[in-house]
Design a protein around this motif. Structure first.
Motif, PDB file in Angstrom:
ATOM      1  N   GLY A  56      14.051 -43.245 -18.832  1.00  0.00           N
ATOM      2  CA  GLY A  56      13.825 -42.447 -17.587  1.00  0.00           C
ATOM      3  C   GLY A  56      13.723 -41.008 -17.757  1.00  0.00           C
ATOM      4  N   VAL A  57      14.519 -40.360 -18.938  1.00  0.00           N
ATOM      5  CA  VAL A  57      14.540 -38.913 -18.995  1.00  0.00           C
ATOM      6  C   VAL A  57      12.886 -38.500 -19.483  1.00  0.00           C
ATOM      7  N   SER A  58      12.310 -39.321 -20.310  1.00  0.00           N
ATOM      8  CA  SER A  58      10.869 -39.067 -20.570  1.00  0.00           C
ATOM      9  C   SER A  58       9.917 -39.168 -19.574  1.00  0.00           C
TER      10      SER A  58
ATOM     11  N   ALA B 234      15.279 -49.085 -11.638  1.00  0.00           N
ATOM     12  CA  ALA B 234      15.484 -49.786 -10.315  1.00  0.00           C
ATOM     13  C   ALA B 234      16.683 -48.868  -9.729  1.00  0.00           C
ATOM     14  N   ARG B 235      17.382 -48.068 -10.498  1.00  0.00           N
ATOM     15  CA  ARG B 235      18.497 -47.287 -10.095  1.00  0.00           C
ATOM     16  C   ARG B 235      18.459 -45.777 -10.027  1.00  0.00           C
ATOM     17  N   THR B 236      17.250 -45.469 -10.464  1.00  0.00           N
ATOM     18  CA  THR B 236      17.107 -44.039 -10.368  1.00  0.00           C
ATOM     19  C   THR B 236      16.171 -43.655  -9.234  1.00  0.00           C
ATOM     20  N   PRO B 237      16.810 -42.528  -8.562  1.00  0.00           N
ATOM     21  CA  PRO B 237      15.967 -41.981  -7.249  1.00  0.00           C
ATOM     22  C   PRO B 237      14.974 -41.365  -7.834  1.00  0.00           C
ATOM     23  N   GLY B 238      13.762 -41.319  -6.948  1.00  0.00           N
ATOM     24  CA  GLY B 238      12.436 -40.573  -6.993  1.00  0.00           C
ATOM     25  C   GLY B 238      11.484 -41.233  -8.343  1.00  0.00           C
ATOM     26  N   MET B 239      11.956 -42.472  -8.657  1.00  0.00           N
ATOM     27  CA  MET B 239      11.224 -43.299  -9.551  1.00  0.00           C
ATOM     28  C   MET B 239      11.093 -44.674  -9.160  1.00  0.00           C
ATOM     29  N   VAL B 240       9.641 -44.925  -9.120  1.00  0.00           N
ATOM     30  CA  VAL B 240       9.361 -46.556  -8.771  1.00  0.00           C
ATOM     31  C   VAL B 240       8.575 -47.294  -9.685  1.00  0.00           C
ATOM     32  N   ILE B 241       8.816 -48.375  -9.929  1.00  0.00           N
ATOM     33  CA  ILE B 241       7.995 -49.242 -10.822  1.00  0.00           C
ATOM     34  C   ILE B 241       6.811 -49.989 -10.168  1.00  0.00           C
ATOM     35  N   HIS B 242       5.526 -49.309 -10.394  1.00  0.00           N
ATOM     36  CA  HIS B 242       4.299 -49.579  -9.712  1.00  0.00           C
ATOM     37  C   HIS B 242       3.797 -50.999 -10.097  1.00  0.00           C
TER      38      HIS B 242
END
Length: 437
Positions: free
Chosen positions: A328-330, A36-44
């Motif tokens: 999130g790295v993976s 939720a705090r990472t740009p470019g990433m969304v939990i669908h």
């Protein structure tokens, strides 16, 4: 070292990586907190056997009510995985058979898979890796968990031209822990059952950490990903602090404890009398490597590299890991680089069920973290030759005959499995036969 830049680019383009998370337990929740705090990433979307429990977990990790309401949460994991908008599937259930089923479904639908479920990976990860390669998607270990961190360290050392002598992690270990059960586990942690319950601590999970099973599973995963060898009769868990890593984890004919170079091993944070080692590696990971030339060894000395007393063997370690907070790295690596953060590609090691006590005919095995068996890391060739039962399939099946304390449980010891029980997992295990290294 460009994942953050690539994430920012996806954010700016308005097309973030869309992720499906299967299992909102501890590891999954830690990732959800950071996602939720990472740009470019969304939990669908999130799939969990209990959507109300998943929503409680989201509130506990700090998601606001609007974000919870906007995120689909379902019991139908297969439908979520098949959603055409999903790019990466994070499998975090901890159930081996379910993990294999979810990963296969994701690969069939063209999704990258981040396999938090090490139990599933050790059961048949190399089969999934080959299926993913044929499908043109990534099958990856989970960064933040120790196997992926070790795989990264091993790759870094090898990419620099060094040979890996040993790799693994630290843990709290004493031989008597192998007999621990969910009823006795809190005694070893100095907790009451009431205190553990108040903290939301799962006795089976903590028992797997304590009795050696989780260590066996993780070292098997590392061996399969890094082409390292497991000990012939299981991990030795030698007591060792960071200062002694290069002295202890070298070949036995050079003063160490290893049968040979290129092995996995877990070091204990406790001496055998139970005393804590001051510079222990209980939460961390390590790699020991070799300076094969006089020049390399001189450079080790000049730059303060931690070495053994000969100066030939050196150690690199990381004292702790962030578990799901780093996952999130993976996800980013799979989606943006199309590279796994570690991947089991060979069947070099297995984690097999060993009787915690004398088991009677008719008893039903209760699997990882239970009261009947613990998991030992052994060579896959030995497991296959014996017909040993993997720890991931040692649950809910009865014994046809008595098994002695400390003996590996074999398929010949089991009564026929109930019709359909773990049939897909069993079929995938059969496919591993040609991959033994």
């Amino acid at each position: 070292m460009n994942l953050h830049r690539l994430l920012l680019k996806r954010e700016a383009e308005g097309r973030p990586i869309r992720v499906a998370v299967i299992g909102a337990g501890k590891f999954g929740s830690m990732y959800l907190h950071q996602a939720a705090r990472t740009p470019g990433m969304v939990i669908h979307g999130i799939a969990d056997l209990s959507p109300p429990r998943a929503k409680q977990a989201l509130a506990r990790i700090g998601w606001d009510a609007a974000l919870i309401a906007a995120t689909p949460i379902t019991e139908d994991s297969l439908a979520l995985i098949a959603d055409p908008l999903v790019e990466v599937v994070v499998e975090a259930t901890g159930d081996p058979a379910a993990g294999l089923r979810h990963a296969r479904h994701a690969i069939a639908h063209g999704k990258h898979v981040v396999m938090v479920n090490v139990e599933a990976d050790v059961l048949a990860g190399p089969v999934l890796a080959r299926e993913a390669e044929r499908a043109g998607v990534v099958y990856s270990m989970a960064y933040g968990d120790q196997p992926a961190l070790v795989a990264q360290m091993v790759d870094t050392i090898r990419a620099a031209g060094f040979s890996v002598v040993a790799a693994g992690k630290g843990t709290k270990y004493l031989p008597r822990y192998h007999a621990s059960t969910p009823e006795t586990v809190w005694d070893f942690y100095g907790l009451t059952a009431e205190q553990a319950q108040a903290g939301g601590m799962n006795p089976r999970m903590f028992n797997s950490f304590l009795d050696g099973t989780k260590s066996g599973i993780e070292m098997a995963a590392i061996a399969n990903a890094c082409a390292l060898a497991p000990p012939e009769d299981g991990l030795a868990f030698p007591p060792c602090g960071t200062a002694q890593l290069p002295n202890l984890l070298r070949p036995h004919n050079e003063g160490g404890v290893l049968p040979r170079k290129g092995m996995v091993e877990v070091v204990s944070s406790l001496t055998r009398d139970g005393a804590e080692i001051p510079d222990n590696l209980r939460w961390g990971v390590y790699v020991v490597f070799e300076g094969e030339t006089e020049y390399a060894r001189r450079c080790f000395s000049e730059y303060g590299v931690a070495t053994d007393d000969s100066g030939r063997y050196a150690a690199l370690w990381r004292p702790y890991h962030f578990i799901g907070l780093e996952l999130g790295v993976s996800v980013a690596s799979a989606a943006l680089r199309r590279e796994p953060t570690g991947c089991s590609t060979t069947w070099t090691a297995d984690c097999v069920a060993v009787a915690k006590r004398k088991l009677r005919a008719g008893e039903v095995l209760d699997g990882e973290g239970g009261a009947t068996v613990w998991g030992k890391c052994v060579p896959a060739t030995r497991s296959r030759a014996m017909g040993a039962v993997p720890i991931g399939l040692a649950h809910g099946v009865a014994l046809a005959r008595e098994v002695a304390e400390g003996a590996m449980v074999t398929e010949a010891d089991l009564a026929p499995r109930p019709a359909g029980q773990a049939s897909e997992a069993l079929a995938m295990r059969a496919a591993l036969a040609g991959l033994a290294g």
